[in-house]
Design a protein around this motif. Structure first.
Motif, PDB file in Angstrom:
ATOM      1  N   LYS A 264       0.816  -1.205   0.000  1.00 44.60           N
ATOM      2  CA  LYS A 264       0.000   0.000   0.000  1.00 44.60           C
ATOM      3  C   LYS A 264       0.862   1.272   0.000  1.00 44.60           C
ATOM      4  N   ARG A 265       0.200   2.342  -0.385  1.00 40.67           N
ATOM      5  CA  ARG A 265       0.884   3.591  -0.721  1.00 40.67           C
ATOM      6  C   ARG A 265       1.886   4.064   0.333  1.00 40.67           C
ATOM      7  N   HIS A 266       1.462   4.189   1.582  1.00 40.37           N
ATOM      8  CA  HIS A 266       2.345   4.779   2.598  1.00 40.37           C
ATOM      9  C   HIS A 266       3.485   3.832   2.962  1.00 40.37           C
ATOM     10  N   VAL A 267       3.194   2.533   3.031  1.00 37.03           N
ATOM     11  CA  VAL A 267       4.254   1.562   3.290  1.00 37.03           C
ATOM     12  C   VAL A 267       5.194   1.481   2.085  1.00 37.03           C
ATOM     13  N   ARG A 268       4.630   1.616   0.885  1.00 36.82           N
ATOM     14  CA  ARG A 268       5.453   1.589  -0.324  1.00 36.82           C
ATOM     15  C   ARG A 268       6.460   2.743  -0.327  1.00 36.82           C
ATOM     16  N   ALA A 269       6.000   3.920   0.055  1.00 37.58           N
ATOM     17  CA  ALA A 269       6.908   5.069   0.096  1.00 37.58           C
ATOM     18  C   ALA A 269       8.039   4.839   1.083  1.00 37.58           C
ATOM     19  N   ALA A 270       7.704   4.270   2.253  1.00 34.62           N
ATOM     20  CA  ALA A 270       8.735   3.976   3.262  1.00 34.62           C
ATOM     21  C   ALA A 270       9.681   2.887   2.766  1.00 34.62           C
ATOM     22  N   THR A 271       9.157   1.931   2.026  1.00 34.53           N
ATOM     23  CA  THR A 271       9.971   0.832   1.513  1.00 34.53           C
ATOM     24  C   THR A 271      10.961   1.332   0.461  1.00 34.53           C
ATOM     25  N   LEU A 272      10.499   2.173  -0.451  1.00 35.14           N
ATOM     26  CA  LEU A 272      11.413   2.727  -1.470  1.00 35.14           C
ATOM     27  C   LEU A 272      12.479   3.603  -0.826  1.00 35.14           C
ATOM     28  N   ALA A 273      12.104   4.308   0.251  1.00 34.46           N
ATOM     29  CA  ALA A 273      13.105   5.123   0.947  1.00 34.46           C
ATOM     30  C   ALA A 273      14.198   4.235   1.537  1.00 34.46           C
ATOM     31  N   ALA A 274      13.809   3.072   2.064  1.00 33.11           N
ATOM     32  CA  ALA A 274      14.801   2.150   2.620  1.00 33.11           C
ATOM     33  C   ALA A 274      15.634   1.494   1.521  1.00 33.11           C
ATOM     34  N   LEU A 275      15.031   1.203   0.381  1.00 28.54           N
ATOM     35  CA  LEU A 275      15.775   0.609  -0.733  1.00 28.54           C
ATOM     36  C   LEU A 275      16.751   1.598  -1.362  1.00 28.54           C
ATOM     37  N   ALA A 276      16.429   2.887  -1.314  1.00 21.51           N
ATOM     38  CA  ALA A 276      17.321   3.967  -1.751  1.00 21.51           C
ATOM     39  C   ALA A 276      17.818   3.791  -3.178  1.00 21.51           C
ATOM     40  N   PRO A 277      16.924   3.814  -4.181  1.00 19.70           N
ATOM     41  CA  PRO A 277      17.366   3.669  -5.578  1.00 19.70           C
ATOM     42  C   PRO A 277      18.297   4.791  -6.001  1.00 19.70           C
ATOM     43  N   ALA A 278      19.285   4.429  -6.798  1.00 21.53           N
ATOM     44  CA  ALA A 278      20.240   5.398  -7.352  1.00 21.53           C
ATOM     45  C   ALA A 278      20.390   5.099  -8.838  1.00 21.53           C
ATOM     46  N   PRO A 279      20.806   6.101  -9.638  1.00 18.35           N
ATOM     47  CA  PRO A 279      20.924   5.900 -11.083  1.00 18.35           C
ATOM     48  C   PRO A 279      21.753   4.675 -11.448  1.00 18.35           C
ATOM     49  N   GLY A 280      21.217   3.889 -12.383  1.00 18.50           N
ATOM     50  CA  GLY A 280      21.934   2.735 -12.905  1.00 18.50           C
ATOM     51  C   GLY A 280      21.830   1.473 -12.083  1.00 18.50           C
ATOM     52  N   GLU A 281      21.218   1.530 -10.923  1.00 17.85           N
ATOM     53  CA  GLU A 281      21.191   0.361 -10.044  1.00 17.85           C
ATOM     54  C   GLU A 281      20.093  -0.625 -10.433  1.00 17.85           C
ATOM     55  N   LEU A 282      20.298  -1.882  -9.996  1.00 20.61           N
ATOM     56  CA  LEU A 282      19.386  -2.977 -10.310  1.00 20.61           C
ATOM     57  C   LEU A 282      18.705  -3.483  -9.044  1.00 20.61           C
ATOM     58  N   LEU A 283      17.392  -3.648  -9.133  1.00 23.96           N
ATOM     59  CA  LEU A 283      16.586  -4.173  -8.022  1.00 23.96           C
ATOM     60  C   LEU A 283      16.041  -5.543  -8.358  1.00 23.96           C
ATOM     61  N   TRP A 284      16.071  -6.452  -7.381  1.00 23.54           N
ATOM     62  CA  TRP A 284      15.264  -7.664  -7.430  1.00 23.54           C
ATOM     63  C   TRP A 284      14.040  -7.418  -6.561  1.00 23.54           C
ATOM     64  N   PRO A 346      21.225 -11.196 -13.053  1.00 22.06           N
ATOM     65  CA  PRO A 346      22.392 -10.345 -12.797  1.00 22.06           C
ATOM     66  C   PRO A 346      22.448  -9.915 -11.337  1.00 22.06           C
ATOM     67  N   VAL A 347      23.649  -9.621 -10.869  1.00 21.11           N
ATOM     68  CA  VAL A 347      23.858  -9.259  -9.462  1.00 21.11           C
ATOM     69  C   VAL A 347      23.078  -7.992  -9.134  1.00 21.11           C
ATOM     70  N   PRO A 348      22.269  -8.025  -8.072  1.00 25.50           N
ATOM     71  CA  PRO A 348      21.464  -6.846  -7.730  1.00 25.50           C
ATOM     72  C   PRO A 348      22.227  -5.854  -6.866  1.00 25.50           C
ATOM     73  N   ASP A 349      21.790  -4.609  -6.907  1.00 28.01           N
ATOM     74  CA  ASP A 349      22.273  -3.604  -5.960  1.00 28.01           C
ATOM     75  C   ASP A 349      21.373  -3.545  -4.732  1.00 28.01           C
ATOM     76  N   ALA A 350      20.123  -3.972  -4.911  1.00 26.52           N
ATOM     77  CA  ALA A 350      19.167  -3.989  -3.811  1.00 26.52           C
ATOM     78  C   ALA A 350      18.167  -5.108  -4.056  1.00 26.52           C
ATOM     79  N   VAL A 351      17.655  -5.653  -2.956  1.00 25.19           N
ATOM     80  CA  VAL A 351      16.656  -6.716  -3.026  1.00 25.19           C
ATOM     81  C   VAL A 351      15.497  -6.347  -2.114  1.00 25.19           C
ATOM     82  N   PHE A 352      14.281  -6.479  -2.645  1.00 25.09           N
ATOM     83  CA  PHE A 352      13.084  -6.326  -1.818  1.00 25.09           C
ATOM     84  C   PHE A 352      12.340  -7.652  -1.806  1.00 25.09           C
TER      85      PHE A 352
END
Length: 454
Positions: A264-284, A346-352
């Motif tokens: 859900k929206r508010h938990v999703r926002a907190a989750t993306l903040a913890a994952l901390a995406p940066a340019p070029g990175e790969l997520l699983w 491929p090797v991830p930079d972050a995993v959720f």
């Protein structure tokens, strides 16, 4: 003989010349001299036709598909002076990038005992770039738009849905067209996404003798296909009632097609903040559900990459639809049960991990796959999975938090709070002492969706 004189002479650089719709007349002297001196001229058929007879080199049109053919062409004409033609600026969505990447790959693969080693190979295959004004520069000059304030989206060899994430009220967007039918395709996409009032200008043959502009509004676009060489200029206007989509994580839940398995929206926002995406990175994104985490990771930056792993084929198809609808058709969807489905990724930079935490070996496989500095975030709403996260928190540290969200709802004639199921979240950064390893082999284990918010 001195060491310097025994070294093999460096071959001539591979020259890339940018050319516009104005052809030979629009080229500076340096570009003309390079083309006249070339023994081999490689380019598109349209570009090669712009050259006069005095450019006497062998003319080689690009085959299709282009990228796989590049190494073979360079090898076939090795030792000869090669000049490659490009549209406009070769390093702006052009062949210059492809050539630089291919030559870099060849340098890395060169044997160590080659004369001078891989470094010499890289130096011997250096690129000489002679750019021409890009179509973006021409378009902004005609429109009076500052280049630095103008969004640019290319649809050349890319899905039209890539344009969606650039659509915001009041924004100016330039679209690099794939051909004569792109304007109608873009107009249809604008209507479908609530941007029907957007003004579209089609700028054809920019800089050439046949330059012309046609325009209309997406809502009632009926112009016939024109010249294939065109750029679209969009003055974006959102139609009344069209949902406002933010550039930051936490899109409205209604923006997604889902069957209830949605972070859900508010938990999703907190989750993306913890994952901390940066340019070029790969997520699983493990246990993709509706794909919301992968989608919003990709929306963080156009160079971000993501793989969503989902065992349910119906949900996997839905993830793809959500990705296209929200402007990130590049989201890769893998249908299968984790951890078995992770092998070969491929090797991830972050995993959720949003689903299937109790699958044997999943947490350990994800942690093992991360490089030093990689992030792992896992959410759960069950006691069984919470115990697993508490154990990992003791072993690896990080942060263990509980997220609780309540919504105001009618209570008779009054208003009260209704609390959603609290979500326990563990997030951790892998320390340098832990090296990544291959994902352990595992038998497919049904991975549940118990960690997504109902």
């Amino acid at each position: 003989m001195s060491p310097a004189s025994s070294a093999p002479a460096a071959p001539d650089p591979l020259t890339v010349v940018g050319i516009g719709a104005d052809g030979w007349d629009g080229l500076p002297d340096a570009s003309r001299q390079a083309l006249c001196a070339a023994e081999v001229l490689i380019g598109g058929a349209r570009q090669l036709a712009l050259l006069p007879a005095e450019c006497a080199g062998e003319r080689v049109p690009w085959p299709s598909p282009l990228r796989p053919a590049v190494p073979g062409l360079l090898a076939a004409y090795a030792g000869r002076r090669i000049c490659v033609l490009a549209s406009g600026d070769p390093m702006f969505y052009g062949i210059g990038r492809t050539l630089s990447e291919v030559l870099a790959e060849q340098a890395e693969c060169a044997p160590a005992d080659a004369p001078g080693g891989p470094a010499a190979t890289a130096a011997g295959h250096r690129l000489r770039i002679l750019p021409h004004p890009s179509s973006v520069s021409y378009a902004c000059a005609r429109l009076g738009w500052p280049v630095e304030d103008t969004e640019v989206v290319t649809l050349v060899g890319r899905p039209a849905e890539n344009l969606v994430r650039a659509l915001y009220d009041g924004r100016r967007v330039l679209v690099l067209s794939a051909g004569a039918h792109t304007p109608a395709e873009v107009a249809a996409l604008l209507r479908a996404h609530g941007f029907g009032p957007t003004r579209i200008r089609v700028l054809e043959q920019l800089g050439g003798a046949r330059e012309r502009t046609a325009e209309g509004v997406a809502a009632d676009w009926d112009l016939p296909p024109g010249d294939a060489l065109n750029v679209l200029a969009l003055d974006c206007v959102r139609a009344p009632g069209t949902p406002h989509l933010s550039t930051v994580p936490g899109l409205p839940d209604a923006a997604y097609e889902h069957d209830g398995q949605l972070t859900k929206r508010h938990v999703r926002a907190a989750t993306l903040a913890a994952l901390a995406p940066a340019p070029g990175e790969l997520l699983w994104d493990i246990g993709g559900g509706s794909g919301s985490i992968g989608v919003e990771w990709l929306r963080a930056h156009r160079s971000c990459r993501a793989v969503s792993v989902e065992r349910d084929p119906v949900r996997a198809e839905r993830i793809g639809r959500n990705a296209r609808a929200l402007g990130v058709p590049g989201l890769r969807v893998v249908t299968g049960s984790a951890p078995a489905a992770l092998e070969g990724l491929p090797v991830p930079d972050a995993v959720f991990i949003g689903g299937g935490l109790t699958a044997p070996g999943l947490l350990d496989a994800c942690w093992a796959a991360l490089p030093a500095g990689g992030r792992l975030v896992a959410n759960t709403v069950t006691l069984e999975s919470e115990a697993l996260l508490a154990d990992r928190h003791r072993r690896h540290g990080g942060e263990l938090v509980r997220l609780a969200v309540s919504h105001a709802v009618p209570v008779g004639g009054f208003t009260g709070w209704r609390q959603a199921m609290p979500v326990t979240q563990w997030s951790a950064v892998k320390p340098p002492s832990d090296a990544p390893s291959a994902v352990p082999s595992a038998s497919p284990t049904p991975s549940s969706q118990e960690n997504r918010q109902p």
